[in-house]
Design an enzyme around this catalytic site. Sequence first.
Site, PDB file in Angstrom:
ATOM      1  N   LYS A 124       0.892  -1.038   0.034  1.00  0.00           N
ATOM      2  CA  LYS A 124      -0.049  -0.058   0.001  1.00  0.00           C
ATOM      3  C   LYS A 124       0.702   1.190  -0.095  1.00  0.00           C
ATOM      4  O   LYS A 124       0.443   2.325  -0.602  1.00  0.00           O
ATOM      5  CB  LYS A 124      -0.970  -0.102   1.178  1.00  0.00           C
ATOM      6  N   GLU A 208      -3.719   6.845   7.519  1.00  0.00           N
ATOM      7  CA  GLU A 208      -4.038   7.538   6.547  1.00  0.00           C
ATOM      8  C   GLU A 208      -5.257   8.513   7.271  1.00  0.00           C
ATOM      9  O   GLU A 208      -5.626   7.901   8.365  1.00  0.00           O
ATOM     10  CB  GLU A 208      -5.102   6.691   5.511  1.00  0.00           C
ATOM     11  N   HIS A 243     -13.930  -3.651   8.071  1.00  0.00           N
ATOM     12  CA  HIS A 243     -13.223  -3.326   6.782  1.00  0.00           C
ATOM     13  C   HIS A 243     -13.157  -4.473   5.758  1.00  0.00           C
ATOM     14  O   HIS A 243     -12.274  -4.531   4.736  1.00  0.00           O
ATOM     15  CB  HIS A 243     -11.908  -2.989   6.930  1.00  0.00           C
ATOM     16  N   ARG A 299      -4.537  -8.661  -8.732  1.00  0.00           N
ATOM     17  CA  ARG A 299      -5.183 -10.188  -8.743  1.00  0.00           C
ATOM     18  C   ARG A 299      -6.666  -9.852  -8.872  1.00  0.00           C
ATOM     19  O   ARG A 299      -7.213  -8.947  -8.982  1.00  0.00           O
ATOM     20  CB  ARG A 299      -5.010 -10.921  -7.315  1.00  0.00           C
TER      21      ARG A 299
HETATM   22  P1  ADP Z   1      -7.466  -4.314   2.578  1.00  0.00           P
HETATM   23  O1  ADP Z   1      -6.055  -4.600   1.660  1.00  0.00           O
HETATM   24  O2  ADP Z   1      -7.576  -4.846   3.545  1.00  0.00           O
HETATM   25  O3  ADP Z   1      -8.710  -4.452   1.529  1.00  0.00           O
HETATM   26  P2  ADP Z   1      -7.842  -1.344   2.139  1.00  0.00           P
HETATM   27  O4  ADP Z   1      -7.072  -0.291   2.146  1.00  0.00           O
HETATM   28  O5  ADP Z   1      -8.637  -1.580   1.043  1.00  0.00           O
HETATM   29  O6  ADP Z   1      -7.267  -2.636   2.903  1.00  0.00           O
HETATM   30  O7  ADP Z   1      -9.130  -0.792   3.195  1.00  0.00           O
HETATM   31  C1  ADP Z   1     -10.243  -1.880   3.566  1.00  0.00           C
HETATM   32  C2  ADP Z   1     -11.252  -0.797   3.545  1.00  0.00           C
HETATM   33  O8  ADP Z   1     -11.107  -0.071   4.757  1.00  0.00           O
HETATM   34  C3  ADP Z   1     -11.777  -0.261   2.460  1.00  0.00           C
HETATM   35  O9  ADP Z   1     -12.496  -1.013   1.653  1.00  0.00           O
HETATM   36  C4  ADP Z   1     -12.603   0.787   3.137  1.00  0.00           C
HETATM   37  O10 ADP Z   1     -13.957   0.763   3.408  1.00  0.00           O
HETATM   38  C5  ADP Z   1     -11.793   1.148   4.630  1.00  0.00           C
HETATM   39  N1  ADP Z   1     -10.951   2.089   4.494  1.00  0.00           N
HETATM   40  C6  ADP Z   1      -9.605   2.210   3.975  1.00  0.00           C
HETATM   41  N2  ADP Z   1      -8.869   3.336   4.036  1.00  0.00           N
HETATM   42  C7  ADP Z   1      -9.871   4.155   4.436  1.00  0.00           C
HETATM   43  C8  ADP Z   1      -9.909   5.625   4.952  1.00  0.00           C
HETATM   44  N3  ADP Z   1      -8.536   6.309   4.766  1.00  0.00           N
HETATM   45  N4  ADP Z   1     -10.712   6.092   5.458  1.00  0.00           N
HETATM   46  C9  ADP Z   1     -12.075   5.562   5.697  1.00  0.00           C
HETATM   47  N5  ADP Z   1     -12.235   4.208   5.313  1.00  0.00           N
HETATM   48  C10 ADP Z   1     -11.133   3.237   4.809  1.00  0.00           C
HETATM   49  P1  ADP Z   2      -9.674  -7.130  -0.428  1.00  0.00           P
HETATM   50  O1  ADP Z   2     -10.710  -6.986   0.544  1.00  0.00           O
HETATM   51  O2  ADP Z   2      -8.247  -6.915  -0.132  1.00  0.00           O
HETATM   52  O3  ADP Z   2     -10.062  -6.473  -1.558  1.00  0.00           O
HETATM   53  P2  ADP Z   2     -11.208  -9.520  -1.111  1.00  0.00           P
HETATM   54  O4  ADP Z   2     -12.308  -8.854  -0.628  1.00  0.00           O
HETATM   55  O5  ADP Z   2     -10.858  -9.632  -2.852  1.00  0.00           O
HETATM   56  O6  ADP Z   2      -9.769  -8.764  -0.926  1.00  0.00           O
HETATM   57  O7  ADP Z   2     -10.728 -10.628  -0.694  1.00  0.00           O
HETATM   58  C1  ADP Z   2      -9.483 -11.671  -0.540  1.00  0.00           C
HETATM   59  C2  ADP Z   2      -9.558 -12.330   0.894  1.00  0.00           C
HETATM   60  O8  ADP Z   2     -10.352 -13.548   0.855  1.00  0.00           O
HETATM   61  C3  ADP Z   2      -8.236 -12.517   1.588  1.00  0.00           C
HETATM   62  O9  ADP Z   2      -7.534 -11.323   2.025  1.00  0.00           O
HETATM   63  C4  ADP Z   2      -8.338 -14.040   2.053  1.00  0.00           C
HETATM   64  O10 ADP Z   2      -8.553 -13.573   3.449  1.00  0.00           O
HETATM   65  C5  ADP Z   2      -9.696 -14.381   1.553  1.00  0.00           C
HETATM   66  N1  ADP Z   2      -9.464 -15.632   1.060  1.00  0.00           N
HETATM   67  C6  ADP Z   2      -8.511 -15.990   0.484  1.00  0.00           C
HETATM   68  N2  ADP Z   2      -8.436 -17.313  -0.021  1.00  0.00           N
HETATM   69  C7  ADP Z   2      -9.721 -17.685  -0.021  1.00  0.00           C
HETATM   70  C8  ADP Z   2     -10.443 -18.747  -0.408  1.00  0.00           C
HETATM   71  N3  ADP Z   2      -9.763 -19.768  -1.100  1.00  0.00           N
HETATM   72  N4  ADP Z   2     -11.610 -18.881  -0.328  1.00  0.00           N
HETATM   73  C9  ADP Z   2     -12.264 -17.639   0.495  1.00  0.00           C
HETATM   74  N5  ADP Z   2     -11.560 -16.613   1.069  1.00  0.00           N
HETATM   75  C10 ADP Z   2     -10.178 -16.671   0.605  1.00  0.00           C
HETATM   76 MG    MG Z   3      -8.923  -3.506   0.021  1.00  0.00          MG
END
Ligand code: ADP
Ligand code: ADP
Ligand code: MG
Length: 669
Positions: A124, A208, A243, A299
């Site tokens: 990130k 952030e 989240h 991905r």
């Molecule tokens: P992850 O890799 O776990 O998906 P993200 O950075 O995408 O992490 O954040 C997950 C979720 O947290 C986002 O979908 C959003 O809803 C919330 N989020 C992330 N950053 C912020 C922010 N700066 N302020 C408010 N909500 C946030």
């Molecule tokens: P993000 O919130 O980061 O955008 P996604 O919502 O696409 O990610 O979800 C990915 C998450 O799903 C991974 O962080 C993991 O915890 C979970 N995961 C990984 N492999 C599997 C699987 N085979 N089946 C279900 N969930 C999985």
């Molecule tokens: Mg995310």
Amino acid sequence: MATPALYRRFRTLLMANRGEIACRVIRTARAMGLRTVAVYSDADRDALHVAEADEAVWIGAAPARDSYLSIPRILAAATASGAEAIHPGYGFLSESAEFAQACADMQIVFVGPTADMITAMGSKSGSKQLMEKAGVPLVPGFHGEAQDEATLAAEAGKIGFPVLVKASAGGGGRGMRVVRSAGELAAAIVSAKREAKAAFGDDRMLIEKYVDNPRHIEVQIVGDSHGNLVSLFERECTLQRRHQKVIEEAPSPTLNPAQREAVCAAARKAAGAVNYVGAGTIEFVSDGQEVFFIEMNTRLQVEHPVTELITGVDLVEWQLRVAFGETLPLTQDQIVLNGHAVEARVYAENPHKNFMPSVGRIRTWRTPEESNGLRIDAGYREGDSVSPNYDAMLAKVIAWAPTRDAAIDRLNRGLEETDVRGIVTNIPFLSALVTHPDVRANAIDTGFIERQLTTLTPLAAAPGDLELCAAIAAILGEEQAAQAGETSPWQAAGWMPVGRRQRVFKFRHDGHEHKAVLHYGSGPVKIVIGEREFAFTSSAAERGRFDLTLDGSRSHIVAVIEGHELYLRTRNGRFDIHWVDPFGGDDEEQVGEDKIVAPLPGTVVALLAEEGATLEKGAAILTLEVMKMEQTLRAPFAGVLTSIRCKVGDIVQEGVELAVVEPAELKAS
Ligand code: ADP
Ligand code: ADP
Ligand code: MG
């Protein structure tokens, strides 16, 4: 000898994943004529993805680090099975640059971007530095190298509270904490770092500004190795818990066409900054006015089906074509948005117990037919076991319709027609969510679920007359089935002495007993409940599904009987009822709600109270890491913590008592 191209035609694809995504990829690979190879751990010998692949290779023990996260083991499986390409799915190794590089080194096609692109965009912090340069709008924050407490505290102060502390390597909402004041910062960093270290092996943090009333909007992009890059509209994933996305839809109901074009253009710019190849998602957080880049996922994403349903594009097919070295099948202006799609993630978890994961054997698995705009992407089937070693997502129910309202209606219908027994699922919670008026009206933000938790997890309603009659019909149906082949089932059932004219049924629900009496004789069968009397007939369509007619009005019932536990679905909803059988033993389980026991196998990661401490009801006692999530166990009532029976680092088995609290009243007297 010339090195073979990174992207080239292959015939055998290994799926380095499990569950629904492995099944999903296998489906398209098959349709494209590829030979498919599954990999599996000890826990997955009989898993669905293993059954669906052409071949399967065992890769190790159940813990993911010994199997699905082990690069050497997966590469060895590829060699053994002659796989020329590997699809990583999502989660696990999907965003590992090391893995992508290891594949390239072994001349195996990695279905995804190159290791360099993952390195650039996977962290990130790194991607935010790149986006800053490319002129993509960012959330204000700190994404530098320094990790000492003083720097992080100073940066948080500069940004201004509330802030979000985030693991740079994070995913799935893990390693992330909202911090509302300076005083909470240090503890939040310690806990987020611990979670990040355990989940990603990397505990670097960024900070952030926490965007107010946040909405999550993301754009699907796909690039090929010839320099073409397109966006496939956006998804909105604002309905989240901790989240983590719960419901996703496409397109976003929040954006107007101009905003849609702007966010898609920003996403193309972001991906273009690294000449991205493969499927990827650019994620933004929005305050309803502006959108800010938060991260890129290099991905395929869990929620990719909603994009497929509104564009008609099979994203896995595109991923594979790009990996073959082909150009993208469509140009930007050939990608058209059609209708609306909504997806719900079905998890093995208990919304009434703080969404604690539920493991065990799936005794019933019924999903509706995939027609009329309904799609089910599942990783499990009846008889499968849900292991505590992996993510608790079981399946996704996805619905398409010309309009958002109609898509939500279809999704809800699909959820209502999904029955999973043996483990606890979030299906009723998902139904409550998609039918909530604020969700309909799109009056939501990412905190919506947390705020509405009580309305979204209503206590089960008491069974009414319809349900009691349905329960009787279900029991009779089951008894008939058991006696099938013998003479008249009415006489054959052992419980019915000749000449008997009535049978009393007692049921228990939520501590209350309900009684219904079945009367039969020469006339129509009757059921009497209290003062009320119903003429009753039932006809089974198939096992567990039947039509019940009460006083001439007919309705469809679903029933599952497991011993003395009845699960019913009627027009009034879902009901779990215990049948108090006067002849059989009453085997209702009494679960100790007052003990502090490990609900699942896990690791003790923190002790939060000391022996001898006086605790309020609900006070935190210790934190367990269970299925990659931290779960805090709390005092079931006010009292004294008389003993702690574990220490940090202990790996504890399900059901083990970890601490003892004695009620305050007992102590006082
Ligand atoms: P992850 O890799 O776990 O998906 P993200 O950075 O995408 O992490 O954040 C997950 C979720 O947290 C986002 O979908 C959003 O809803 C919330 N989020 C992330 N950053 C912020 C922010 N700066 N302020 C408010 N909500 C946030
Ligand atoms: P993000 O919130 O980061 O955008 P996604 O919502 O696409 O990610 O979800 C990915 C998450 O799903 C991974 O962080 C993991 O915890 C979970 N995961 C990984 N492999 C599997 C699987 N085979 N089946 C279900 N969930 C999985
Ligand atoms: Mg995310």
